[in-house]
Design a protein around this motif. Structure first.
Motif, PDB file in Angstrom:
ATOM      1  N   ALA A  81       0.830  -1.204   0.000  1.00 18.55           N
ATOM      2  CA  ALA A  81       0.000   0.000   0.000  1.00 18.55           C
ATOM      3  C   ALA A  81       0.868   1.258   0.000  1.00 18.55           C
ATOM      4  CB  ALA A  81      -0.926  -0.008   1.217  1.00 18.55           C
ATOM      5  N   SER A  82       1.999   1.200   0.693  1.00 22.05           N
ATOM      6  CA  SER A  82       2.847   2.393   0.833  1.00 22.05           C
ATOM      7  C   SER A  82       3.523   2.791  -0.473  1.00 22.05           C
ATOM      8  CB  SER A  82       3.915   2.160   1.908  1.00 22.05           C
ATOM      9  OG  SER A  82       4.928   1.271   1.437  1.00 22.05           O
ATOM     10  N   ILE A  83       3.759   1.831  -1.376  1.00 24.88           N
ATOM     11  CA  ILE A  83       4.454   2.158  -2.628  1.00 24.88           C
ATOM     12  C   ILE A  83       3.477   2.441  -3.770  1.00 24.88           C
ATOM     13  CG2 ILE A  83       6.429   0.744  -1.967  1.00 24.88           C
ATOM     14  CD1 ILE A  83       5.508  -1.304  -4.108  1.00 24.88           C
ATOM     15  N   ARG A  84       2.186   2.344  -3.492  1.00 24.79           N
ATOM     16  CA  ARG A  84       1.190   2.497  -4.549  1.00 24.79           C
ATOM     17  C   ARG A  84       1.354   3.799  -5.325  1.00 24.79           C
ATOM     18  NH1 ARG A  84      -3.634   4.235  -6.393  1.00 24.79           N
ATOM     19  NH2 ARG A  84      -5.055   2.626  -7.180  1.00 24.79           N
ATOM     20  N   ASN A  85       1.557   4.901  -4.625  1.00 25.35           N
ATOM     21  CA  ASN A  85       1.629   6.212  -5.265  1.00 25.35           C
ATOM     22  C   ASN A  85       3.049   6.768  -5.339  1.00 25.35           C
ATOM     23  OD1 ASN A  85      -1.223   6.370  -5.665  1.00 25.35           O
ATOM     24  ND2 ASN A  85      -1.455   6.894  -3.499  1.00 25.35           N
ATOM     25  N   ASP A  86       4.026   5.881  -5.242  1.00 20.02           N
ATOM     26  CA  ASP A  86       5.426   6.295  -5.360  1.00 20.02           C
ATOM     27  C   ASP A  86       5.724   6.582  -6.832  1.00 20.02           C
ATOM     28  OD1 ASP A  86       8.161   6.571  -5.493  1.00 20.02           O
ATOM     29  OD2 ASP A  86       8.601   4.854  -4.209  1.00 20.02           O
ATOM     30  N   ARG A  87       5.927   7.849  -7.166  1.00 18.61           N
ATOM     31  CA  ARG A  87       6.142   8.240  -8.561  1.00 18.61           C
ATOM     32  C   ARG A  87       7.371   7.562  -9.167  1.00 18.61           C
ATOM     33  NH1 ARG A  87       3.469  13.018 -10.103  1.00 18.61           N
ATOM     34  NH2 ARG A  87       1.431  12.991  -9.080  1.00 18.61           N
ATOM     35  N   ASP A  88       8.387   7.311  -8.337  1.00 14.08           N
ATOM     36  CA  ASP A  88       9.603   6.685  -8.854  1.00 14.08           C
ATOM     37  C   ASP A  88       9.373   5.233  -9.268  1.00 14.08           C
ATOM     38  OD1 ASP A  88      11.035   8.997  -8.434  1.00 14.08           O
ATOM     39  OD2 ASP A  88      11.715   8.403  -6.429  1.00 14.08           O
ATOM     40  N   ARG A  89       8.303   4.631  -8.749  1.00 14.82           N
ATOM     41  CA  ARG A  89       8.001   3.245  -9.095  1.00 14.82           C
ATOM     42  C   ARG A  89       6.896   3.127 -10.155  1.00 14.82           C
ATOM     43  NH1 ARG A  89       9.090   2.461  -3.305  1.00 14.82           N
ATOM     44  NH2 ARG A  89      10.557   0.730  -2.992  1.00 14.82           N
ATOM     45  N   ARG A  90       6.394   4.262 -10.628  1.00 11.18           N
ATOM     46  CA  ARG A  90       5.303   4.252 -11.608  1.00 11.18           C
ATOM     47  C   ARG A  90       5.773   4.827 -12.946  1.00 11.18           C
ATOM     48  NH1 ARG A  90       0.241   4.488  -8.741  1.00 11.18           N
ATOM     49  NH2 ARG A  90      -0.809   4.639 -10.780  1.00 11.18           N
ATOM     50  N   GLN A  91       5.261   4.269 -14.021  1.00 13.64           N
ATOM     51  CA  GLN A  91       5.557   4.777 -15.354  1.00 13.64           C
ATOM     52  C   GLN A  91       4.722   6.031 -15.621  1.00 13.64           C
ATOM     53  OE1 GLN A  91       6.300   0.309 -17.239  1.00 13.64           O
ATOM     54  NE2 GLN A  91       4.723   1.611 -18.111  1.00 13.64           N
ATOM     55  N   ALA A  92       5.204   6.853 -16.555  1.00 16.02           N
ATOM     56  CA  ALA A  92       4.464   8.062 -16.903  1.00 16.02           C
ATOM     57  C   ALA A  92       3.242   7.730 -17.745  1.00 16.02           C
ATOM     58  CB  ALA A  92       5.373   9.035 -17.651  1.00 16.02           C
ATOM     59  N   ARG A  93       3.387   6.751 -18.623  1.00 15.54           N
ATOM     60  CA  ARG A  93       2.305   6.402 -19.541  1.00 15.54           C
ATOM     61  C   ARG A  93       1.529   5.183 -19.065  1.00 15.54           C
ATOM     62  NH1 ARG A  93       2.742   8.952 -24.487  1.00 15.54           N
ATOM     63  NH2 ARG A  93       4.699  10.113 -24.792  1.00 15.54           N
ATOM     64  N   ARG A  94       0.260   5.140 -19.437  1.00 17.46           N
ATOM     65  CA  ARG A  94      -0.555   3.962 -19.154  1.00 17.46           C
ATOM     66  C   ARG A  94      -0.163   2.851 -20.109  1.00 17.46           C
ATOM     67  NH1 ARG A  94      -6.688   6.125 -18.696  1.00 17.46           N
ATOM     68  NH2 ARG A  94      -6.995   3.929 -18.180  1.00 17.46           N
ATOM     69  N   ARG A  95      -0.732   1.670 -19.920  1.00 19.10           N
ATOM     70  CA  ARG A  95      -0.340   0.523 -20.726  1.00 19.10           C
ATOM     71  C   ARG A  95      -0.696   0.697 -22.202  1.00 19.10           C
ATOM     72  NH1 ARG A  95       1.408  -3.957 -18.685  1.00 19.10           N
ATOM     73  NH2 ARG A  95       0.498  -5.231 -20.340  1.00 19.10           N
ATOM     74  N   ASP A  96      -1.693   1.535 -22.491  1.00 22.36           N
ATOM     75  CA  ASP A  96      -2.048   1.776 -23.891  1.00 22.36           C
ATOM     76  C   ASP A  96      -1.249   2.931 -24.495  1.00 22.36           C
ATOM     77  OD1 ASP A  96      -3.137   3.986 -22.682  1.00 22.36           O
ATOM     78  OD2 ASP A  96      -5.227   3.488 -23.142  1.00 22.36           O
ATOM     79  N   GLY A  97      -0.271   3.455 -23.745  1.00 23.45           N
ATOM     80  CA  GLY A  97       0.597   4.503 -24.271  1.00 23.45           C
ATOM     81  C   GLY A  97       0.135   5.917 -23.973  1.00 23.45           C
TER      82      GLY A  97
END
Length: 378
Positions: free
Chosen positions: A289-305
């Motif tokens: 839950a704590s890493i859910r909104n970690d920007r460093d662990r999230r891509q900028a684009r969604r899976r459809d680009g």
């Protein structure tokens, strides 16, 4: 406070109503939504006893006891679910009852880990509760639809009660047509029967404490689960309007990975009751839950680009990066070693690697350095 109503008379009326419905002049099978909790256990108990009370020539309707395992259920709860379903099945065969059991599970490519670790879905929350439909609604609905197609129509028995909560009372009232059977909102050919809708919680516990299940044993294990967890079951869910029942703030049995709730009070209850081996599961769930909104662990684009920006100008990040997914996978594998629990199956692992391979091939063409970093993370 002293209770004024006659619980025995209420149960007797429910038994009579069930028997009358079972004897209706058609062959539509019954499907019991069985979660393993107190309410669905009571419904199953009463139906089983009703079948046993009838001579074989009058047991004309097939009964299906259908449970759901999301593959990330709380370990003690899924153990109880599997064991009780097995006991019901074995007793039904011994008594030659027209009763079969089924445990539905998510399609392999729609499991929690394939979506989180494979596709990088962020853990669910109240605004993005992607888990309920994929892991609970769809598996059980498929089974119900199949039987409805085969038989023309089915009757779904649910252990819902008006007094369970204000939300449940509103749901019951919204879909109550004044008749015994109500058409299901989403499933064609499915009628819903709520035999214990007017019972209070005290009525349910009184019955289960005083009556042993007709399939053998006792209800003491179930009572112990509630006592240790200080909670209740996440109910069988067959339509999206019931989804709020899954992952509420109350102490309900459910998925140990549930990040919709702020705290998993039922699993915490098990740990406090002496099941210390489940403590690491709580720690892992909190970390997830704590890493859910970690920007460093999230891509900028969604899976459809696409890049998503809300009308208010808020940027919504895409899925977990491949490196973050590899981190979750490694931690999950370590958690299995720590707890001695099998938390992910090999089919899921294979599907995760297939998804990763596809994405790595796509990234190789654009960012070779990123791919080398991902392989280090794996």
């Amino acid at each position: 406070m002293e209770r004024t109503k006659d619980s025995a008379a209420i149960i007797a009326a429910i038994r009579a109503d069930m028997l009358d419905e079972y004897r209706q002049p058609h062959s539509y099978p019954w499907i019991i939504g069985y979660s393993g909790g107190k309410d669905s256990t009571l419904v199953t108990h009463l139906v089983f006893e009703m079948l046993m009370s009838l001579p074989p020539s009058q047991r004309t309707r097939q009964v299906h006891v259908v449970a759901n395992d999301t593959l990330v259920e709380s370990p003690l709860v899924v153990q109880h679910l599997v064991e009780s379903v097995s006991e019901i099945e074995e007793a039904a065969q011994a008594f030659a009852l027209p009763l079969v059991t089924k445990i539905t599970r998510p399609a392999p490519d729609q499991s929690f880990w394939v979506n989180v670790i494979g596709r990088g879905y962020p853990p669910p929350n109240r605004t993005f509760r992607w888990c309920t439909d994929r892991m609970k609604i769809q598996p059980t609905s498929r089974y119900i639809k199949t039987k409805a197609d085969e038989e023309g129509q089915v009757i779904l028995l649910l252990g819902v009660r008006r007094s369970e909560s204000a939300t449940r009372a509103a749901s019951v009232g919204r879909y109550d047509n004044g008749e015994r059977l109500n058409r299901h909102n989403d499933l064609m050919g499915c009628l819903v029967y709520r035999p214990i809708v007017e019972l209070d919680t005290e009525d349910v516990w009184e019955f289960l404490a005083l009556k042993d299940p007709p399939w053998g044993g006792s209800h003491l294990k179930l009572i112990g689960l509630y006592r240790d967890a200080s909670g209740g079951e996440c109910p069988v869910v067959t339509q999206k309007s019931d989804a709020p029942s899954c992952g509420t703030t109350s102490s309900r049995f459910g998925c140990w990975t549930c990040t919709v709730v702020e705290k998993d009070r039922s699993l915490e209850g098990f740990v406090e009751a002496g099941y210390a081996e489940f403590g690491p599961l709580l720690d892992f769930r909190d970390w997830l839950a704590s890493i859910r909104n970690d920007r460093d662990r999230r891509q900028a684009r969604r899976r459809d680009g696409r890049i998503t920006i809300t009308d208010g100008g808020t940027f919504v990040p895409g899925p977990f990066t491949l490196k973050a997914r590899a981190e979750i996978f490694e931690r999950l594998r370590q958690l299995e070693k720590t707890t001695g629990q099998a938390l992910i199956n090999e089919e899921e692992v294979g599907l995760i690697h297939e998804i990763w391979a596809h994405e790595i091939v796509g990234q190789t063409k654009a960012k070779p350095m990123d791919v080398r970093e991902i392989k280090k993370g794996r």
